[in-house]
Scaffold this active site. Structure first.
Site, PDB file in Angstrom:
ATOM      1  N   GLU A  33       0.839  -1.206   0.000  1.00  0.00           N
ATOM      2  CA  GLU A  33       0.000   0.000   0.000  1.00  0.00           C
ATOM      3  C   GLU A  33       0.873   1.256   0.000  1.00  0.00           C
ATOM      4  OE1 GLU A  33      -3.793   0.931   2.823  1.00  0.00           O
ATOM      5  OE2 GLU A  33      -1.929   0.637   3.882  1.00  0.00           O
ATOM      6  N   HIS A  35       2.395   4.641   1.033  1.00  0.00           N
ATOM      7  CA  HIS A  35       2.566   5.316   2.326  1.00  0.00           C
ATOM      8  C   HIS A  35       3.251   6.659   2.101  1.00  0.00           C
ATOM      9  CE1 HIS A  35       1.409   1.492   4.136  1.00  0.00           C
ATOM     10  NE2 HIS A  35       1.334   2.085   5.307  1.00  0.00           N
ATOM     11  N   ASP A  44       3.014  -2.033   6.045  1.00  0.00           N
ATOM     12  CA  ASP A  44       2.102  -2.826   6.883  1.00  0.00           C
ATOM     13  C   ASP A  44       2.584  -4.276   7.042  1.00  0.00           C
ATOM     14  OD1 ASP A  44       0.758  -0.454   6.672  1.00  0.00           O
ATOM     15  OD2 ASP A  44      -1.158  -1.316   6.057  1.00  0.00           O
ATOM     16  N   HIS A 127      -2.743  -4.083   9.002  1.00  0.00           N
ATOM     17  CA  HIS A 127      -3.417  -3.242   7.998  1.00  0.00           C
ATOM     18  C   HIS A 127      -4.869  -3.140   8.453  1.00  0.00           C
ATOM     19  CE1 HIS A 127      -4.683  -1.689   4.080  1.00  0.00           C
ATOM     20  NE2 HIS A 127      -5.417  -2.761   3.849  1.00  0.00           N
ATOM     21  N   GLU A 129      -7.744  -2.483   7.519  1.00  0.00           N
ATOM     22  CA  GLU A 129      -8.904  -3.012   6.803  1.00  0.00           C
ATOM     23  C   GLU A 129      -9.026  -4.540   6.841  1.00  0.00           C
ATOM     24  OE1 GLU A 129      -6.781  -0.699   6.013  1.00  0.00           O
ATOM     25  OE2 GLU A 129      -7.579   0.796   4.645  1.00  0.00           O
ATOM     26  N   HIS A 184      -2.413   6.250   9.273  1.00  0.00           N
ATOM     27  CA  HIS A 184      -1.793   5.756   8.046  1.00  0.00           C
ATOM     28  C   HIS A 184      -0.626   6.648   7.607  1.00  0.00           C
ATOM     29  CE1 HIS A 184      -1.329   4.024   4.096  1.00  0.00           C
ATOM     30  NE2 HIS A 184      -1.495   5.207   3.563  1.00  0.00           N
ATOM     31  N   GLU A 189       3.676   4.545  12.337  1.00  0.00           N
ATOM     32  CA  GLU A 189       4.294   3.713  11.303  1.00  0.00           C
ATOM     33  C   GLU A 189       5.672   4.250  10.902  1.00  0.00           C
ATOM     34  OE1 GLU A 189       0.752   1.461   8.931  1.00  0.00           O
ATOM     35  OE2 GLU A 189       1.268   3.438   8.175  1.00  0.00           O
TER      36      GLU A 189
HETATM   37 ZN    ZN Z   1       0.238   1.350   6.957  1.00  0.00          ZN
HETATM   38 MN    MN Z   2      -2.660  -0.091   5.794  1.00  0.00          MN
END
Ligand code: ZN
Ligand code: MN
Length: 268
Positions: A33, A35, A44, A127, A129, A184, A189
């Protein structure tokens, strides 16, 4: 060969021996994904693998080796990135799975591990979701195991950020905390990446013009097809300014300590 908690770095005989000793098997689940422009896209998956590794190691140390930990190969792709927690699946680079695919991936991996002898399994999510799809896959694997006469398996599911306590949040976010969904590519992170994978972070990639309108102000609902303009230009949902390796150490240590407690609570 070096001693490793990572299944991928283990010979099959050591793996079998550990499973025979009732080791806890951690399954990291991440995503591929975007970032922002300051971090690689593996965040992630890479962070979850590292957090699972640190947790497995800490579990072994805390129990004096009585409880062993194994970290399976991670699921490196995740469920469709949502605009309100990952910027959205429309963004180039973000390469998502459908819910059905993730459910079946989770089910098949767990079922295989069970058939080979694992009875203590921890799904570690990284992650936002993914969670409900892993949950579904875990339950389907348990049902399949029961149908095959195996009824002594326990599966724990967790997302690692839920083990960062309020005291740490207050310390690391003195200006207020926006919530894990908006984290996010933010301070958590980025700090953990600076700790585990400094080569995959470029703090100079945080461009003031690009990294504006953060934290993101998103509607309290979703729209399909996605309205791209709702996602901030950077693809991040909160600002990574103030991230540091030191904060990464604090976040890792507190989350790992509480995750070990949670694992012992269910499996000791
Ligand atoms: Zn992430
Ligand atoms: Mn994510």
């Amino acid at each position: 060969m070096k001693k490793s908690v990572y299944m991928e770095e283990m010979d099959a005989f050591t793996y079998r021996e550990k499973l025979a000793g009732n080791a806890v098997v951690f399954i990291p689940v991440g995503a591929l994904e975007q970032h922002g422009s300051h971090m690689a896209m593996c965040v992630d998956a890479a962070l979850t693998k590292s957090m699972a590794g640190a947790t497995a190691q800490a579990l072994q140390e805390k129990t004096g080796g009585a409880m062993q930990g194994i970290v399976s190969a991670p699921i490196n792709y995740g469920y469709r990135s949502q605009q309100r927690s990952g910027g959205g699946f429309h963004l180039s680079g973000t390469t998502s799975l459908s819910g059905q695919t993730l459910i079946l991936l989770a089910r098949d991996i767990v079922f295989n591990i069970i058939v080979h002898g694992a009875r203590k399994i921890v799904f570690m999510n990284g992650h936002y979701e993914n969670y409900q799809f892993i949950f579904e896959g875990a339950e389907l694997a348990l049902e399949k195991a029961r149908a095959n006469g195996i009824d002594d398996v326990k599966i724990q599911l967790l997302s690692y950020w839920d083990f960062v306590d309020d005291e740490t949040i207050a310390r690391l976010y003195p200006d207020g905390f926006t919530g894990w969904d908006l984290e996010h590519a933010g301070v958590m992170e980025t700090s953990l990446m600076l700790l585990f994978y400094p080569d995959l972070v470029d703090m100079d990639g945080i461009d003031a013009d690009l990294y504006r309108d953060l934290p993101a102000k998103l509607p309290s609902y979703d729209v399909l097809p996605i309205i791209a303009g709702y996602t901030p230009a950077s693809g991040c949902l909160s600002h990574p300014a103030g991230s540091s390796r030191e904060k990464g150490v604090v976040l890792r240590d507190v989350a790992v300590r509480h995750m070990v407690e949670a694992v012992l609570n269910e499996f000791a």
